[in-house]
Design a protein around this motif. Structure first.
Motif, PDB file in Angstrom:
ATOM      1  N   LYS A   2      37.713  33.902  40.072  1.00 45.64           N
ATOM      2  CA  LYS A   2      37.595  34.897  39.009  1.00 45.64           C
ATOM      3  C   LYS A   2      38.456  34.430  37.841  1.00 45.64           C
ATOM      4  N   THR A   3      37.941  34.588  36.629  1.00 42.45           N
ATOM      5  CA  THR A   3      38.671  34.154  35.438  1.00 42.45           C
ATOM      6  C   THR A   3      38.718  35.289  34.434  1.00 42.45           C
ATOM      7  N   ILE A   4      39.921  35.564  33.953  1.00 41.85           N
ATOM      8  CA  ILE A   4      40.128  36.609  32.951  1.00 41.85           C
ATOM      9  C   ILE A   4      40.648  35.975  31.669  1.00 41.85           C
ATOM     10  N   TYR A   5      40.129  36.432  30.553  1.00 48.36           N
ATOM     11  CA  TYR A   5      40.645  36.040  29.235  1.00 48.36           C
ATOM     12  C   TYR A   5      41.179  37.307  28.603  1.00 48.36           C
ATOM     13  N   PHE A 102      30.824  40.086  38.398  1.00 50.78           N
ATOM     14  CA  PHE A 102      31.301  39.342  37.233  1.00 50.78           C
ATOM     15  C   PHE A 102      32.339  38.322  37.692  1.00 50.78           C
ATOM     16  N   ASP A 103      32.112  37.057  37.400  1.00 54.05           N
ATOM     17  CA  ASP A 103      33.105  36.033  37.735  1.00 54.05           C
ATOM     18  C   ASP A 103      34.098  35.812  36.614  1.00 54.05           C
ATOM     19  N   SER A 104      33.729  36.232  35.403  1.00 51.27           N
ATOM     20  CA  SER A 104      34.637  36.071  34.267  1.00 51.27           C
ATOM     21  C   SER A 104      34.558  37.305  33.385  1.00 51.27           C
ATOM     22  N   ALA A 105      35.675  37.600  32.741  1.00 51.28           N
ATOM     23  CA  ALA A 105      35.745  38.775  31.868  1.00 51.28           C
ATOM     24  C   ALA A 105      36.688  38.474  30.717  1.00 51.28           C
ATOM     25  N   ILE A 106      36.455  39.154  29.606  1.00 52.90           N
ATOM     26  CA  ILE A 106      37.363  39.068  28.465  1.00 52.90           C
ATOM     27  C   ILE A 106      37.773  40.495  28.111  1.00 52.90           C
TER      28      ILE A 106
END
Length: 162
Positions: A2-5, A102-106
């Motif tokens: 998981k990646t968060i921005y 969701f694998d990524s979110a901003i």
């Protein structure tokens, strides 16, 4: 994975009297920085799966600029009243509540919560995330609710690109 921005809202104006803090608009510099930093980020990453913004005008306007640059559908931009908090507690709760599809979110939010979050969950100490600063953190997990300390992938700030 998981990646968060995390994006701190762009520079806002303090010149308007009689308006609520949540309604403060971006300054011209903030608008310019949001356009600059959204382009910088777009050149580095794939479009995040979900965009979530604080309901405050300055954060939402920053989020809209990024969404337009990434061609993210405005109708899908999520607005969270709880992100209009200056505590990392609501930021953590928002991230841990993300849909695991969701694998990524901003996320577009505010300081001090951002500084606290990136230092508690990333592996690189950041003294201060400035306005329109972006920090990306990757977590070795399949579930947002299980995030623990991750790997800081990027820390980009407007002054580095001017």
């Amino acid at each position: 994975m998981k990646t968060i921005y995390i994006v701190r809202h762009a520079k806002s104006s303090w010149t308007y009297e009689g308006i609520d803090d949540a309604d403060r608009p971006l300054k011209k510099r903030g608008i310019n920085d949001a356009h600059l930093m959204s382009k910088i980020l777009m050149d580095k990453i794939d479009r995040p799966d979900v965009f979530v913004s604080s309901s405050a005008n300055r954060a939402l306007h920053t989020g809209v600029i990024f969404a337009k640059k990434f061609k993210y559908p405005m109708a899908n931009l999520k607005i969270s009243n709880s992100l209009y908090s200056f505590s990392d507690g609501y930021l953590v709760k928002t991230i841990k509540a993300l849909d695991n599809g969701f694998d990524s979110a901003i996320i577009f939010s505010h300081n001090h919560g951002i500084n606290d979050f990136v230092n508690a969950y990333g592996n690189k100490f950041i003294d201060n995330v400035p306005t329109c600063g972006i920090v990306g953190i990757q977590f070795d997990t399949k579930h947002w609710k299980s995030i623990k300390r991750g790997k800081t992938l990027l820390a980009d700030f407007p002054k580095e690109f001017k």
